[in-house]
Motif scaffolding. Structure first.
Motif, PDB file in Angstrom:
ATOM      1  N   GLU A 258      48.182  29.010  38.182  1.00 38.25           N
ATOM      2  CA  GLU A 258      49.460  28.299  38.092  1.00 38.25           C
ATOM      3  C   GLU A 258      50.546  29.138  37.424  1.00 38.25           C
ATOM      4  N   SER A 259      50.195  29.823  36.337  1.00 37.46           N
ATOM      5  CA  SER A 259      51.239  30.494  35.546  1.00 37.46           C
ATOM      6  C   SER A 259      51.229  32.017  35.638  1.00 37.46           C
ATOM      7  N   GLN A 260      50.136  32.597  36.157  1.00 38.79           N
ATOM      8  CA  GLN A 260      50.029  34.059  36.256  1.00 38.79           C
ATOM      9  C   GLN A 260      49.502  34.461  37.633  1.00 38.79           C
ATOM     10  N   ALA A 261      50.085  33.876  38.666  1.00 41.75           N
ATOM     11  CA  ALA A 261      49.565  34.075  40.026  1.00 41.75           C
ATOM     12  C   ALA A 261      49.576  35.542  40.442  1.00 41.75           C
ATOM     13  N   GLU A 262      50.654  36.244  40.144  1.00 40.01           N
ATOM     14  CA  GLU A 262      50.741  37.647  40.538  1.00 40.01           C
ATOM     15  C   GLU A 262      49.719  38.495  39.780  1.00 40.01           C
ATOM     16  N   HIS A 263      49.542  38.196  38.497  1.00 42.16           N
ATOM     17  CA  HIS A 263      48.557  38.942  37.710  1.00 42.16           C
ATOM     18  C   HIS A 263      47.151  38.660  38.226  1.00 42.16           C
ATOM     19  N   LEU A 264      46.870  37.414  38.554  1.00 49.89           N
ATOM     20  CA  LEU A 264      45.556  37.065  39.085  1.00 49.89           C
ATOM     21  C   LEU A 264      45.303  37.776  40.412  1.00 49.89           C
ATOM     22  N   LYS A 265      46.320  37.849  41.239  1.00 52.72           N
ATOM     23  CA  LYS A 265      46.193  38.563  42.509  1.00 52.72           C
ATOM     24  C   LYS A 265      45.836  40.025  42.273  1.00 52.72           C
ATOM     25  N   ARG A 266      46.480  40.623  41.290  1.00 54.25           N
ATOM     26  CA  ARG A 266      46.186  42.016  40.965  1.00 54.25           C
ATOM     27  C   ARG A 266      44.757  42.167  40.443  1.00 54.25           C
TER      28      ARG A 266
ATOM     29  N   SER B 259      41.708  42.189  30.582  1.00 51.27           N
ATOM     30  CA  SER B 259      41.565  40.992  31.417  1.00 51.27           C
ATOM     31  C   SER B 259      40.098  40.692  31.688  1.00 51.27           C
TER      32      SER B 259
ATOM     33  N   GLU C 124      44.695  27.817  35.043  1.00 45.75           N
ATOM     34  CA  GLU C 124      45.904  28.238  34.331  1.00 45.75           C
ATOM     35  C   GLU C 124      46.458  29.537  34.893  1.00 45.75           C
ATOM     36  N   LEU C 125      45.579  30.509  35.161  1.00 43.60           N
ATOM     37  CA  LEU C 125      46.029  31.784  35.734  1.00 43.60           C
ATOM     38  C   LEU C 125      46.658  31.577  37.106  1.00 43.60           C
TER      39      LEU C 125
END
Length: 281
Positions: A205-213, A183, A202-203
């Motif tokens: 909107e579509s990868q909110a949990e991953h971005l939070k991590r 990442s 994009e992150l």
């Protein structure tokens, strides 16, 4: 009777593990010769007692918790001490090394008469009031898991010979740290190519949990990156030259080396990553 645990390695993980052992009424000795003032203070604050290597032979158990690149060197220091001693405490390697490295390390103790236990640590340094991390052990286990759990460590037995606990660590770290490294690499690629703002949108909107991590895991990685270089190399060796995924982890070693160099230099890459992960922008 009191229990003495010898601990080689008073870094962030080692000192925190030592503190938990001390808080559970074990006497913890450690070798501090040649260590920095920061390490000396960290060991003192954790309640660790400085001792010569010769004293390790009189302990009830020996733990090695060092960066993976140092694991073999530590074993090479301790093996002669046990070879010349009447008492033979078990030596437990808890470092992030491949099964092959672990087997080589264990072979160095063959003439000592001391038992070698393969171990690994999954999770961050112990924090007061919280359980964990998990200390995984494999090999010829007898009373060692009970001894360590009695002094506050969360122990998990891993079925299999020496190398099984190391294999578990390689797989878990490959997933956990590999995701962080991959990442970080792609965030930097986005910044270089002018796609950083679009990627952030994009992150989110579509990868909110991953971005939070990532907002936690990537900054948390910065001071550890130098240690993760050798760990990625160990994972590549674990996978073997026939597995194309080994090339991924050789690449990951390069990613973490670049971050480590940046942290010791301009901080340009770290600043870029921090800006991309900033929730306010």
């Amino acid at each position: 009777m009191s229990t003495t645990i010898a601990l080689f390695g008073a870094g962030a993980m080692g000192s925190a593990v030592g503190r938990r052992l001390v808080e559970s009424s074990a006497k913890v000795i450690t070798f501090l010769e040649g260590r920095s003032a920061v390490t000396l203070e960290r060991a003192r604050a954790a309640g660790l007692v400085a001792a010569p290597l010769s004293a390790f032979a009189e302990a009830d158990i020996i733990l090695s918790i060092v960066p993976p690149a140092e694991a073999q060197k530590v074993a090479d220091l301790i093996a002669p001490v046990l070879r010349d001693s009447g008492k033979k405490p078990p030596f437990v390697d808890l470092n992030a090394i491949s099964p092959k490295t672990m087997e080589k390390l264990a072979a160095g103790f063959a003439s000592t008469g001391a038992k070698v236990i393969d171990g690994s640590i999954i999770g961050g340094p112990p924090v007061p009031g919280k359980a964990g991390p998990v200390v995984c052990l494999s090999g010829d286990l007898a009373g060692e898991p009970d001894l360590l759990s009695r002094f506050g460590l969360k122990i998990r037995r891993v079925k299999g010979p020496v190398g099984a606990a190391s294999a578990l660590k390689m797989c878990y770290a490959g997933i956990n740290k590999g995701i962080t490294g991959l990442s970080a690499a792609m965030l930097l690629a986005a910044a270089r190519s002018g796609a950083s703002e679009a990627l952030k949108v994009e992150l989110a909107e579509s990868q909110a949990e991953h971005l939070k991590r990532l907002r936690h895991s990537i900054p948390d990685m910065f001071p550890k990156a130098y240690r993760w270089v050798a760990e990625m190399e160990e994972i590549a060796e674990f996978l073997g030259s026939d597995d194309p995924a080994a090339l991924i982890f050789k690449g990951m070693a390069g990613v973490f080396q670049t971050i480590a160099d940046d942290r010791n230099g301009s901080h340009k890459l770290i600043a870029t990553l921090e800006a991309m992960l900033d929730e306010g922008h």
